[in-house]
Design a protein around this motif. Structure first.
Motif, PDB file in Angstrom:
ATOM      1  N   ILE A 106      -8.151 -43.853  30.556  1.00  0.00           N
ATOM      2  CA  ILE A 106      -7.156 -43.523  29.527  1.00  0.00           C
ATOM      3  C   ILE A 106      -5.843 -43.218  30.231  1.00  0.00           C
ATOM      4  CG2 ILE A 106      -6.571 -42.013  27.578  1.00  0.00           C
ATOM      5  CD1 ILE A 106      -9.542 -40.993  27.799  1.00  0.00           C
ATOM      6  N   LEU A 107      -4.755 -43.758  29.702  1.00  0.00           N
ATOM      7  CA  LEU A 107      -3.418 -43.464  30.216  1.00  0.00           C
ATOM      8  C   LEU A 107      -2.647 -42.775  29.094  1.00  0.00           C
ATOM      9  CD1 LEU A 107      -1.220 -43.611  32.347  1.00  0.00           C
ATOM     10  CD2 LEU A 107      -0.760 -45.978  31.645  1.00  0.00           C
ATOM     11  N   ALA A 108      -2.375 -41.479  29.267  1.00  0.00           N
ATOM     12  CA  ALA A 108      -1.722 -40.696  28.210  1.00  0.00           C
ATOM     13  C   ALA A 108      -0.250 -40.464  28.524  1.00  0.00           C
ATOM     14  CB  ALA A 108      -2.435 -39.365  28.017  1.00  0.00           C
ATOM     15  N   HIS A 109       0.605 -41.227  27.832  1.00  0.00           N
ATOM     16  CA  HIS A 109       2.058 -41.071  27.960  1.00  0.00           C
ATOM     17  C   HIS A 109       2.638 -40.293  26.782  1.00  0.00           C
ATOM     18  CE1 HIS A 109       2.461 -44.528  30.975  1.00  0.00           C
ATOM     19  NE2 HIS A 109       3.195 -43.559  31.480  1.00  0.00           N
ATOM     20  N   GLY A 110       1.976 -40.366  25.626  1.00  0.00           N
ATOM     21  CA  GLY A 110       2.515 -39.754  24.422  1.00  0.00           C
ATOM     22  C   GLY A 110       1.436 -39.298  23.470  1.00  0.00           C
ATOM     23  N   THR A 111       1.855 -38.780  22.326  1.00  0.00           N
ATOM     24  CA  THR A 111       0.913 -38.206  21.352  1.00  0.00           C
ATOM     25  C   THR A 111       1.108 -38.752  19.936  1.00  0.00           C
ATOM     26  OG1 THR A 111       2.407 -36.347  20.853  1.00  0.00           O
ATOM     27  CG2 THR A 111       0.840 -36.040  22.664  1.00  0.00           C
ATOM     28  N   GLU A 112       1.792 -39.912  19.835  1.00  0.00           N
ATOM     29  CA  GLU A 112       2.140 -40.409  18.495  1.00  0.00           C
ATOM     30  C   GLU A 112       1.519 -41.753  18.128  1.00  0.00           C
ATOM     31  OE1 GLU A 112       6.687 -38.601  18.305  1.00  0.00           O
ATOM     32  OE2 GLU A 112       6.358 -40.685  18.860  1.00  0.00           O
ATOM     33  N   ASN A 147       2.284 -36.750  31.379  1.00  0.00           N
ATOM     34  CA  ASN A 147       3.156 -35.644  30.998  1.00  0.00           C
ATOM     35  C   ASN A 147       2.254 -34.442  30.725  1.00  0.00           C
ATOM     36  OD1 ASN A 147       4.664 -33.685  29.649  1.00  0.00           O
ATOM     37  ND2 ASN A 147       6.041 -35.177  28.735  1.00  0.00           N
ATOM     38  N   PRO A 148       2.116 -33.536  31.704  1.00  0.00           N
ATOM     39  CA  PRO A 148       1.197 -32.406  31.564  1.00  0.00           C
ATOM     40  C   PRO A 148       1.653 -31.306  30.617  1.00  0.00           C
ATOM     41  CG  PRO A 148       1.568 -32.958  33.868  1.00  0.00           C
ATOM     42  CD  PRO A 148       2.631 -33.640  33.069  1.00  0.00           C
ATOM     43  N   ASP A 149       2.880 -31.393  30.083  1.00  0.00           N
ATOM     44  CA  ASP A 149       3.342 -30.359  29.152  1.00  0.00           C
ATOM     45  C   ASP A 149       2.453 -30.292  27.916  1.00  0.00           C
ATOM     46  OD1 ASP A 149       5.441 -29.620  30.749  1.00  0.00           O
ATOM     47  OD2 ASP A 149       6.993 -30.589  29.558  1.00  0.00           O
ATOM     48  N   PHE A 150       2.247 -29.083  27.421  1.00  0.00           N
ATOM     49  CA  PHE A 150       1.503 -28.889  26.172  1.00  0.00           C
ATOM     50  C   PHE A 150       2.425 -29.080  24.969  1.00  0.00           C
ATOM     51  CE2 PHE A 150      -0.963 -25.912  29.051  1.00  0.00           C
ATOM     52  CZ  PHE A 150      -1.974 -26.826  29.278  1.00  0.00           C
ATOM     53  N   ARG A 194       7.285 -29.415  19.976  1.00  0.00           N
ATOM     54  CA  ARG A 194       6.651 -30.702  19.728  1.00  0.00           C
ATOM     55  C   ARG A 194       5.463 -30.876  20.667  1.00  0.00           C
ATOM     56  NH1 ARG A 194      10.056 -36.114  18.506  1.00  0.00           N
ATOM     57  NH2 ARG A 194       8.337 -37.536  18.106  1.00  0.00           N
ATOM     58  N   VAL A 195       4.348 -31.351  20.113  1.00  0.00           N
ATOM     59  CA  VAL A 195       3.124 -31.509  20.897  1.00  0.00           C
ATOM     60  C   VAL A 195       3.287 -32.613  21.931  1.00  0.00           C
ATOM     61  CG1 VAL A 195       0.669 -32.091  20.804  1.00  0.00           C
ATOM     62  CG2 VAL A 195       1.680 -30.676  19.015  1.00  0.00           C
ATOM     63  N   MET A 196       2.877 -32.322  23.161  1.00  0.00           N
ATOM     64  CA  MET A 196       3.011 -33.254  24.274  1.00  0.00           C
ATOM     65  C   MET A 196       1.633 -33.651  24.811  1.00  0.00           C
ATOM     66  SD  MET A 196       6.235 -33.569  24.178  1.00  0.00           S
ATOM     67  CE  MET A 196       6.759 -34.394  25.664  1.00  0.00           C
ATOM     68  N   PRO A 197       1.576 -34.663  25.708  1.00  0.00           N
ATOM     69  CA  PRO A 197       0.292 -35.183  26.191  1.00  0.00           C
ATOM     70  C   PRO A 197      -0.625 -34.179  26.875  1.00  0.00           C
ATOM     71  CG  PRO A 197       2.018 -36.767  26.614  1.00  0.00           C
ATOM     72  CD  PRO A 197       2.703 -35.528  26.136  1.00  0.00           C
ATOM     73  N   GLY A 198      -0.055 -33.129  27.462  1.00  0.00           N
ATOM     74  CA  GLY A 198      -0.900 -32.121  28.091  1.00  0.00           C
ATOM     75  C   GLY A 198      -1.899 -31.514  27.117  1.00  0.00           C
ATOM     76  N   THR A 199      -1.521 -31.460  25.846  1.00  0.00           N
ATOM     77  CA  THR A 199      -2.429 -30.939  24.814  1.00  0.00           C
ATOM     78  C   THR A 199      -3.651 -31.842  24.678  1.00  0.00           C
ATOM     79  OG1 THR A 199      -0.625 -29.890  23.573  1.00  0.00           O
ATOM     80  CG2 THR A 199      -2.634 -30.383  22.354  1.00  0.00           C
ATOM     81  N   LEU A 200      -3.419 -33.161  24.717  1.00  0.00           N
ATOM     82  CA  LEU A 200      -4.536 -34.116  24.653  1.00  0.00           C
ATOM     83  C   LEU A 200      -5.420 -33.984  25.891  1.00  0.00           C
ATOM     84  CD1 LEU A 200      -2.717 -37.356  23.386  1.00  0.00           C
ATOM     85  CD2 LEU A 200      -4.197 -35.844  22.057  1.00  0.00           C
ATOM     86  N   ALA A 201      -4.791 -33.795  27.043  1.00  0.00           N
ATOM     87  CA  ALA A 201      -5.538 -33.683  28.297  1.00  0.00           C
ATOM     88  C   ALA A 201      -6.421 -32.434  28.297  1.00  0.00           C
ATOM     89  CB  ALA A 201      -4.577 -33.657  29.475  1.00  0.00           C
ATOM     90  N   ALA A 202      -5.861 -31.324  27.806  1.00  0.00           N
ATOM     91  CA  ALA A 202      -6.639 -30.080  27.741  1.00  0.00           C
ATOM     92  C   ALA A 202      -7.828 -30.259  26.801  1.00  0.00           C
ATOM     93  CB  ALA A 202      -5.746 -28.939  27.265  1.00  0.00           C
ATOM     94  N   GLY A 209      13.635 -20.958  26.089  1.00  0.00           N
ATOM     95  CA  GLY A 209      12.975 -22.239  25.854  1.00  0.00           C
ATOM     96  C   GLY A 209      11.708 -22.125  25.040  1.00  0.00           C
ATOM     97  N   ILE A 210      10.601 -22.679  25.550  1.00  0.00           N
ATOM     98  CA  ILE A 210       9.384 -22.748  24.741  1.00  0.00           C
ATOM     99  C   ILE A 210       8.729 -21.394  24.488  1.00  0.00           C
ATOM    100  CG2 ILE A 210       8.917 -25.100  25.530  1.00  0.00           C
ATOM    101  CD1 ILE A 210       6.643 -23.946  27.220  1.00  0.00           C
TER     102      ILE A 210
END
Length: 323
Positions: free
Chosen positions: A161-167, A202-205, A214-222, A283-284
């Protein structure tokens, strides 16, 4: 914290009840004293939540960069963006920043692309070429040109799996099919059952965009790790991206400071790399710190509590990236 005569705030006095592992920080109104001290030759700057919100620069950010450059600081953008480094610099230019002020940019997307392209790392070399591609819709799908990958839509055909985005989910035709987050999570469950590895570019949550999170790919990874899946995290808080940025600036890591708004990614990563750090509270983590307006100063005790929660300890704390 009270200010010393030097202009830097005191960080030596902590409440008697302070836990032993609570590390002190210095509270600053801006970076002027830090820049004038010339203590740091290299400045590793996050972008979202520090320089801009994805749509416009934060007040004072552009002029602060220009003043910092006048002190001879070598600045590198260090970002968990899933985009290539060149795209990141183009984005900054479109927002009014001068790209010539930066030595360059290192993004998690760039690191991912380079590792997939070279395959000189044993882990990457063993991946295969067929992948499930999780990407963007509104922001535009990430181009995989030059990587020799085959995007597949059937999990049974996927090797990773290659996770670049969440959309959206990438299509074999090169397009992208918009998909809700919960539907992407369903795909993850199928992948976990097949025990295929994931690369998160993109490890950001979450990230700040026009004051919203905004939800980022790190959320999918976790989520994937919770499902038992193997994840290769590319970018912050892994120390490799900090070391690469210091090398790009041609400066020893001990003479660098990392500036970011995420305790888990920016500050924790700097801690791991042995680099001093400056935490931007607006920030966040603004909501967690009870902040409602730009430039509002966070309560020191709230910052201490949050640092303990994330086990990430900044050297300096400031409300925004300003002079």
């Amino acid at each position: 914290m009270a200010k010393c005569s030097s202009g830097f705030p005191s960080s030596s006095s902590l409440p008697a009840s302070t836990p032993d592992n609570l590390k002190p920080f210095q509270t600053l109104n801006g970076i002027q004293q830090l820049a004038e001290s010339r203590q740091f030759k290299g400045w590793l700057l996050d972008q979202f939540g520090v320089l801009h919100d994805g749509r416009k620069p934060y007040p004072g950010a552009i002029s602060t960069l220009e003043k910092l450059a006048n002190y001879g600081a070598k600045m590198v953008i260090i970002s968990n963006s899933s985009r290539r480094a060149s795209t990141t610099l183009e984005k900054l230019k479109s927002l009014g920043f001068d790209p010539s002020l930066f030595v360059g940019a290192i993004t998690s997307g760039e690191l991912t692309h380079q590792n997939l392209q070279r395959s000189d790392d044993a882990w990457f070399a063993a991946l295969g070429k067929s992948c499930i591609h999780m990407t963007w819709k509104d922001r535009g799908a990430i181009c995989l040109e030059g990587l020799g990958l085959q995007v597949v839509e059937n999990v049974e055909e996927a090797e990773f799996i290659l996770a670049h985005g969440t959309e959206a989910l990438g299509l074999s035709s090169g397009g992208a099919a918009p998909m809700k987050l919960e539907d992407l999570e369903t795909v993850l469950k199928e992948c976990a059952a097949k025990s295929i590895p994931m690369i998160v570019a993109n490890p950001d949550f979450v990230t700040v965009e026009a004051r919203d999170l905004r939800v980022m790919p790190g959320t999918l990874a976790a989520k994937y790790e919770k499902l038992g899946g193997e994840v290769k995290w590319m970018g912050k808080p892994d120390k490799i991206i900090y070391i690469a940025a210091a090398q790009m600036a041609g400066i020893d890591a001990s003479h660098c400071v990392a500036v970011g708004d995420s305790l888990h990614h920016d500050i924790k990563g700097a801690n791991a790399a042995g680099i001093s750090s400056a935490f931007v509270t607006g920030g966040i983590h603004a909501t967690e710190l009870g902040l409602h307006t730009f430039g509002e100063v966070a309560d020191d005790s709230s910052v201490h509590a949050l640092a303990l929660r994330y086990d990430a300890y900044p050297s300096y704390v400031l409300p925004s990236f300003n002079w």
